[in-house]
Design a protein around this motif. Structure first.
Motif, PDB file in Angstrom:
ATOM      1  N   UNK A 123       0.833  -1.208   0.000  1.00  0.00           N
ATOM      2  CA  UNK A 123       0.000   0.000   0.000  1.00  0.00           C
ATOM      3  C   UNK A 123       0.864   1.254   0.000  1.00  0.00           C
ATOM      4  N   UNK A 124       1.924   1.232   0.799  1.00  0.00           N
ATOM      5  CA  UNK A 124       2.818   2.403   0.864  1.00  0.00           C
ATOM      6  C   UNK A 124       3.453   2.685  -0.489  1.00  0.00           C
ATOM      7  N   UNK A 125       3.941   1.627  -1.149  1.00  0.00           N
ATOM      8  CA  UNK A 125       4.577   1.794  -2.464  1.00  0.00           C
ATOM      9  C   UNK A 125       3.593   2.341  -3.496  1.00  0.00           C
ATOM     10  N   UNK A 126       2.389   1.817  -3.459  1.00  0.00           N
ATOM     11  CA  UNK A 126       1.385   2.215  -4.454  1.00  0.00           C
ATOM     12  C   UNK A 126       0.961   3.667  -4.245  1.00  0.00           C
ATOM     13  N   UNK A 127       0.744   4.063  -3.009  1.00  0.00           N
ATOM     14  CA  UNK A 127       0.364   5.455  -2.726  1.00  0.00           C
ATOM     15  C   UNK A 127       1.466   6.415  -3.187  1.00  0.00           C
ATOM     16  N   UNK A 128       2.706   6.069  -2.899  1.00  0.00           N
ATOM     17  CA  UNK A 128       3.831   6.900  -3.351  1.00  0.00           C
ATOM     18  C   UNK A 128       3.848   6.997  -4.872  1.00  0.00           C
ATOM     19  N   UNK A 129       3.630   5.865  -5.536  1.00  0.00           N
ATOM     20  CA  UNK A 129       3.606   5.829  -7.001  1.00  0.00           C
ATOM     21  C   UNK A 129       2.489   6.700  -7.557  1.00  0.00           C
ATOM     22  N   UNK A 130       1.284   6.569  -7.009  1.00  0.00           N
ATOM     23  CA  UNK A 130       0.139   7.329  -7.506  1.00  0.00           C
ATOM     24  C   UNK A 130       0.341   8.825  -7.324  1.00  0.00           C
TER      25      UNK A 130
END
Length: 261
Positions: free
Chosen positions: A174-181
């Motif tokens: 979730x952390x990686x995806x939020x940063x990516x978005x």
């Protein structure tokens, strides 16, 4: 061309392991695809087919001829029935290489992508249903956050009716995806009851990620806290939740409706 008639053959034993164990799929970097439609969709989706197994009287020479770069193996009907996960798959299956599903491999062909993010989904049938919806809506990507299920699980492939291969898919925490978005300037709309607006009141015409979680526990705090806006689907009955794949469909097609005005 090879011929296999024994259930004790190492190739057959390896396929059974691939069908049954995600650890084995990760170890070998391979997974099993059953059925002509699914195999053809995998090829169109740029999956590399390494082996093709078939029952002679159920598959045409024309179909087999397209796999000249793969290991083509004729098996008896008894052997096929042993290794087949589904009851009816036309007597043909393939082994394919898994893909690197890193977020950085996603490619968006427009400046306002529409993305579905699904957090911690455990049931393969729900993942498959969401992939079918994503294909029907022709969205830009499906991202699985903290996934509890291997995307190459046979039940995901079966329930997605091959849409595993028609969607652009990525996985991550979730952390990686939020940063990516956020780095991509993609707005995050998290489906949750807490501090939320009705989904119909938001504007999804710009780059948007619609985020859904499990029916049992919903989204974790990080998605609620980091959202551009939390949204909800108003419930008018007794219960306060619906199947996650149904919720995803409602949200995606509202976004599509707005974009198609």
């Amino acid at each position: 061309m090879k011929h296999i008639s024994s259930l004790q053959n190492k190739v057959i034993k390896d396929i059974l392991k691939l069908q049954e164990k995600s650890r084995e799929r990760r170890k070998q970097g391979l997974f099993v695809i059953e059925g002509k439609r699914e195999i053809n969709l995998a090829i169109k989706g740029s999956y590399e087919i390494t082996s093709l197994l078939f029952v002679a009287d159920k598959v045409s020479d024309d179909f087999i001829s397209q796999f000249e770069n793969a290991d083509v193996i004729e098996v008896t009907n008894d052997v096929y029935q042993k290794i087949a996960y589904r009851e009816s798959t036309e007597g043909v299956m393939a082994l394919a290489k898994t893909k690197n599903l890193d977020l950085q491999n996603l490619v968006f062909n427009n400046s306002s992508p529409l993305i579905l993010v699904a957090e911690a989904i455990e049931k393969p049938g729900n993942i498959g249903a969401m992939l079918r919806t994503a294909d029907a809506a022709n969205i830009d990507a499906v991202i699985l956050a903290d996934s509890k299920t291997d995307i190459y699980n046979p039940n995901v492939i079966r329930s997605s009716v091959g849409c595993l291969f028609t969607n652009q898919i990525a996985t991550g925490s979730s952390e990686e995806i939020i940063t990516f978005l956020k780095k991509q300037d993609i707005h995050i709309y998290s489906a949750t009851l807490q501090n939320s607006n009705a989904y119909i009141d938001e504007d999804y015409s710009s780059a948007s990620a619609l985020v859904v979680g499990t029916e049992a526990t919903g989204l974790t705090d990080i998605w609620r806290d980091q959202a551009t806006q939390n949204i909800n689907i108003p419930m008018e009955g007794v219960i306060d939740s619906m199947n996650v794949s149904v919720a995803a469909a409602i949200l995606l097609f509202e976004a599509k409706r707005q974009r198609n005005k």
